[in-house]
Design a protein around this motif. Structure first.
Motif, mmCIF file in Angstrom:
data_model
loop_
_atom_site.group_PDB
_atom_site.id
_atom_site.type_symbol
_atom_site.label_atom_id
_atom_site.label_comp_id
_atom_site.label_asym_id
_atom_site.label_seq_id
_atom_site.Cartn_x
_atom_site.Cartn_y
_atom_site.Cartn_z
ATOM 1 N N ARG A 102 45.002 37.116 31.241
ATOM 2 C CA ARG A 102 44.045 36.417 32.064
ATOM 3 C C ARG A 102 44.681 35.148 32.632
ATOM 4 O O ARG A 102 45.181 34.302 31.888
ATOM 5 C CB ARG A 102 42.822 36.076 31.221
ATOM 6 C CG ARG A 102 41.777 35.322 31.964
ATOM 7 C CD ARG A 102 40.677 34.891 31.039
ATOM 8 N NE ARG A 102 39.830 36.025 30.661
ATOM 9 C CZ ARG A 102 38.793 35.892 29.860
ATOM 10 N NH1 ARG A 102 38.498 34.715 29.344
ATOM 11 N NH2 ARG A 102 38.053 36.930 29.552
ATOM 12 N N ALA A 103 44.635 35.030 33.911
ATOM 13 C CA ALA A 103 45.234 33.857 34.538
ATOM 14 C C ALA A 103 44.321 32.642 34.417
ATOM 15 O O ALA A 103 44.784 31.512 34.287
ATOM 16 C CB ALA A 103 45.523 34.137 36.011
ATOM 17 N N ILE A 104 43.020 32.913 34.436
ATOM 18 C CA ILE A 104 42.044 31.812 34.468
ATOM 19 C C ILE A 104 41.222 31.827 33.186
ATOM 20 O O ILE A 104 40.795 32.886 32.721
ATOM 21 C CB ILE A 104 41.096 31.981 35.678
ATOM 22 C CG1 ILE A 104 41.876 31.816 36.983
ATOM 23 C CG2 ILE A 104 39.926 31.013 35.576
ATOM 24 C CD1 ILE A 104 42.168 30.387 37.365
ATOM 25 N N ASP A 105 40.987 30.665 32.642
ATOM 26 C CA ASP A 105 40.065 30.529 31.523
ATOM 27 C C ASP A 105 38.804 29.828 32.024
ATOM 28 O O ASP A 105 38.889 28.830 32.734
ATOM 29 C CB ASP A 105 40.678 29.678 30.403
ATOM 30 C CG ASP A 105 41.245 30.541 29.301
ATOM 31 O OD1 ASP A 105 40.946 31.756 29.299
ATOM 32 O OD2 ASP A 105 41.981 30.003 28.457
ATOM 33 N N VAL A 142 46.354 31.237 41.747
ATOM 34 C CA VAL A 142 45.399 32.268 42.119
ATOM 35 C C VAL A 142 44.698 31.803 43.387
ATOM 36 O O VAL A 142 44.585 30.601 43.648
ATOM 37 C CB VAL A 142 44.372 32.556 40.997
ATOM 38 C CG1 VAL A 142 45.068 32.944 39.703
ATOM 39 C CG2 VAL A 142 43.448 31.367 40.796
ATOM 40 N N ALA A 172 36.108 39.473 24.524
ATOM 41 C CA ALA A 172 37.473 39.923 24.234
ATOM 42 C C ALA A 172 38.097 40.535 25.474
ATOM 43 O O ALA A 172 37.456 41.256 26.211
ATOM 44 C CB ALA A 172 37.435 40.946 23.098
ATOM 45 N N SER A 173 39.350 40.238 25.652
ATOM 46 C CA SER A 173 40.032 40.769 26.836
ATOM 47 C C SER A 173 40.072 42.282 26.791
ATOM 48 O O SER A 173 40.049 42.947 27.815
ATOM 49 C CB SER A 173 41.445 40.191 26.935
ATOM 50 O OG SER A 173 42.166 40.542 25.765
ATOM 51 N N GLY A 174 40.113 42.856 25.589
ATOM 52 C CA GLY A 174 40.151 44.308 25.456
ATOM 53 C C GLY A 174 38.922 44.967 26.045
ATOM 54 O O GLY A 174 39.003 46.038 26.636
ATOM 55 N N VAL A 175 37.804 44.325 25.932
ATOM 56 C CA VAL A 175 36.576 44.897 26.469
ATOM 57 C C VAL A 175 36.556 44.770 27.986
ATOM 58 O O VAL A 175 36.187 45.691 28.693
ATOM 59 C CB VAL A 175 35.352 44.212 25.855
ATOM 60 C CG1 VAL A 175 34.091 44.567 26.620
ATOM 61 C CG2 VAL A 175 35.240 44.638 24.396
ATOM 62 N N ILE A 176 37.019 43.632 28.459
ATOM 63 C CA ILE A 176 37.076 43.447 29.905
ATOM 64 C C ILE A 176 37.960 44.523 30.544
ATOM 65 O O ILE A 176 37.673 45.017 31.615
ATOM 66 C CB ILE A 176 37.638 42.050 30.240
ATOM 67 C CG1 ILE A 176 36.676 40.987 29.741
ATOM 68 C CG2 ILE A 176 37.850 41.901 31.735
ATOM 69 C CD1 ILE A 176 35.294 41.058 30.348
ATOM 70 N N ALA A 190 42.924 44.894 35.838
ATOM 71 C CA ALA A 190 43.809 43.776 36.118
ATOM 72 C C ALA A 190 43.879 42.817 34.939
ATOM 73 O O ALA A 190 44.901 42.197 34.701
ATOM 74 C CB ALA A 190 43.336 43.022 37.362
ATOM 75 N N ILE A 191 42.770 42.718 34.178
ATOM 76 C CA ILE A 191 42.719 41.780 33.066
ATOM 77 C C ILE A 191 43.688 42.186 31.964
ATOM 78 O O ILE A 191 44.202 41.346 31.242
ATOM 79 C CB ILE A 191 41.284 41.722 32.524
ATOM 80 C CG1 ILE A 191 40.417 40.953 33.507
ATOM 81 C CG2 ILE A 191 41.216 41.047 31.161
ATOM 82 C CD1 ILE A 191 40.800 39.501 33.641
ATOM 83 N N GLN A 194 46.511 42.821 31.874
ATOM 84 C CA GLN A 194 47.837 42.221 31.955
ATOM 85 C C GLN A 194 47.799 40.734 31.577
ATOM 86 O O GLN A 194 48.793 40.039 31.691
ATOM 87 C CB GLN A 194 48.372 42.370 33.385
ATOM 88 C CG GLN A 194 48.530 43.828 33.772
ATOM 89 C CD GLN A 194 48.571 44.029 35.267
ATOM 90 O OE1 GLN A 194 48.748 43.067 36.002
ATOM 91 N NE2 GLN A 194 48.436 45.268 35.714
ATOM 92 N N SER A 202 37.896 46.271 34.126
ATOM 93 C CA SER A 202 38.752 45.584 35.081
ATOM 94 C C SER A 202 40.209 45.681 34.621
ATOM 95 O O SER A 202 40.658 44.873 33.824
ATOM 96 C CB SER A 202 38.345 44.115 35.195
ATOM 97 O OG SER A 202 39.199 43.446 36.083
#
Lengths: 324, 161
Positions: free
Chosen positions: B29-32, B80, B14-18, B24-25, B27, B22
């Motif tokens: 994720r630019a890359i999957d 990126v 989950a992005s919330g955990v990242i 920056a995440i 905002q 980090s």
């Protein structure tokens, strides 16, 4: 996104169980081992370096079924009659715990005669020698315990030799080991029958193997022939007081085996006296004393210890007596 | 355990955990990244000819060849740069000899990097020997930039020890 939290927890569990499979072995990763792969990317999107992981992919190593059987006898086992013991080694060359069904076949093409299989036993005490009453006898169908990957087991096949087997005849016994889970062409899959419910797959050896143990009949017999020659004090061959009688005892050992602890003894005839120092074995003198050499002479007779004598050889013992 | 281990687990973090580690995440994720694993299977046809197929790793045993891969895509509107994908090699497998000799690898847990032919391994007696495929601990790919909408696939072959 809260629903993702349980999945994250699961991913950590995966890591925790990474090494839960059977320990790695020389012959391959243990069955049940989880292989996990996670890539990590770093990049710069304008706000400084960012690091993200990929998802983790997990696969589990399945159980490879294989086995080798080898004969531990350095050559044919010498036997005469009664029972003979053949020794084999069964090795689990798969990557997970497996048991094997053992089948001993005494009727091998080319046999001079066939033995009868008495029992198949396991070297329970690990000394490499069959110990009746100590080593576990497998009841039919003879099945080993679970062997770990790379583990080996010494197996004894005890056979009865028929009474009419002739000297020099040979007989082979074939020991077959088959994986309990199953055998077949390499690549055959037994779904769900591997470690932890994974698959089991037949390895390159077909999950079975066999080896031949041989028996060679060595019937050995000993014939003793005693001869006498007389020389009288007058240059003739008359048996008169003072004549010297030279006795020659020839021991002929025949057959393909060998006899052990062969001792030739003789008693001096009444009315004769031993000629001191005349005892000889194969024309080489022996002392009369009981000492390091093979022979000794007492007041009553002689004794010569020939030790182990191979079939097909003969030895002669000579000594002199004087007619009183 | 059977069903769990059989499926190539697709566990997205989950992005919330990242965000906890980090910022920056947070905002977006630019890359999957999407990882996968396939089993390379040699199929022998009725005419005896063989062909290689990539199949789901339903049944795998030591000696089998696996393809580990990562699909990446730039879902953002921005390019990126300095895109580096690092992949530790699971201990139960070794890098297959058919891997490209141009692949950037590490044989010391990621401390030093280079083509395999340029690396060496220190032995127990202090001497060094040329590194071999089985010594590789990590593989790495470096792209100068990934344009918006750009996709790609990075993979390495491995053999189950």
């Amino acid at each position: 996104m809260g629903s993702n939290y349980p999945q994250i927890a699961a991913s950590f569990l995966v890591l925790a169980t990474l090494l839960s499979g059977t320990a790695a072995h020389a012959d391959g990763v243990g069955a049940g081992t989880l292989i996990e792969n996670t890539a990590t990317a770093t990049y710069d999107a304008g706000d400084g370096p960012v690091t993200i992981p990929s998802n983790t992919v997990t696969v589990r190593v399945d159980e490879l079924l294989d086995v080798t059987v080898t004969s531990l006898n350095s050559g044919p086992v010498a036997a005469s009659s009664g029972t003979a013991v053949l020794t084999f080694e069964v090795t689990n060359t798969g990557n997970g715990p497996e048991a094997y069904v053992l089948t001993a076949n005494p009727a091998v093409a080319g046999n001079d005669f066939d033995t009868t299989i008495d029992t198949i036993a396991i070297d329970t005490n690990g000394n490499g020698v069959y110990d009746p009453g100590v080593d576990e006898v497998l009841t039919s169908p003879a099945t080993t315990r679970l062997l770990d990957a790379d583990e080996n087991l010494t197996v004894f096949v005890i056979v009865s030799v028929p009474g009419d087997a002739l000297d020099g005849e040979a007989s082979d016994v074939d020991l077959l080991a088959e994986a309990v889970t199953g055998t077949g062409a390499p690549g055959t899959v037994y779904t769900g029958q591997g470690v932890d419910g994974g698959d089991a797959i037949v390895g390159a050896g077909g999950a079975d193997d066999n080896a031949i143990g041989s028996i060679l009949i060595g019937v050995t017999s000993v014939d003793l022939i005693k001869a006498a020659s007389i020389s009288d004090p007058f240059g003739g061959t008359s048996a008169v007081p003072g004549s010297v009688v030279t006795y020659t005892i020839t021991a002929n050992v025949s057959g393909s085996g060998a006899v052990t602890e062969l001792v030739v003894t003789d008693i001096f005839p009444a009315g004769t006296s031993y000629e001191a120092g005349s005892l000889a074995l194969d024309s080489a003198s022996l002392t009369d004393a009981s000492d390091a050499d093979a022979g000794e002479a007492s007041s009553s007779g002689i004794s010569v210890n020939l030790g182990t004598v191979a079939g097909g050889t003969s030895h002669s013992v000579t000594f002199d007596v004087t007619i009183d | 355990m059977k069903n769990f281990a059989k499926f190539a687990a697709a566990i997205f973090l989950a992005s919330g955990v990242i965000a906890a580690s980090s910022p920056a995440i947070a905002q977006g994720r630019a890359i999957d990244l999407k990882g996968y694993v396939k089993l390379e299977k040699i199929i022998t046809g009725n005419d005896g000819a063989t062909s290689v197929e990539l199949v789901e790793p339903e049944t795998i045993v030591p000696g089998d060849k696996l393809i580990f891969g990562t699909d990446y895509s730039n879902n953002s509107a921005e390019a990126v740069s300095n895109f580096v994908v690092t992949n530790p090699i699971p201990s139960a497998v070794r890098l297959a000899p058919v891997a490209s000799s141009d692949l950037t690898v590490s044989v010391d847990g990621g401390a030093n990097w280079g083509k395999l032919a340029t690396l060496s391994v220190e032995q127990g007696d202090g001497t060094k020997r040329p590194a071999q495929h089985a010594d590789v601990t990590h593989v790495r790919w470096t792209l100068a930039a990934v344009a918006p909408g750009e996709k790609g696939r990075l993979e390495y072959p491995a053999i189950i020890r």
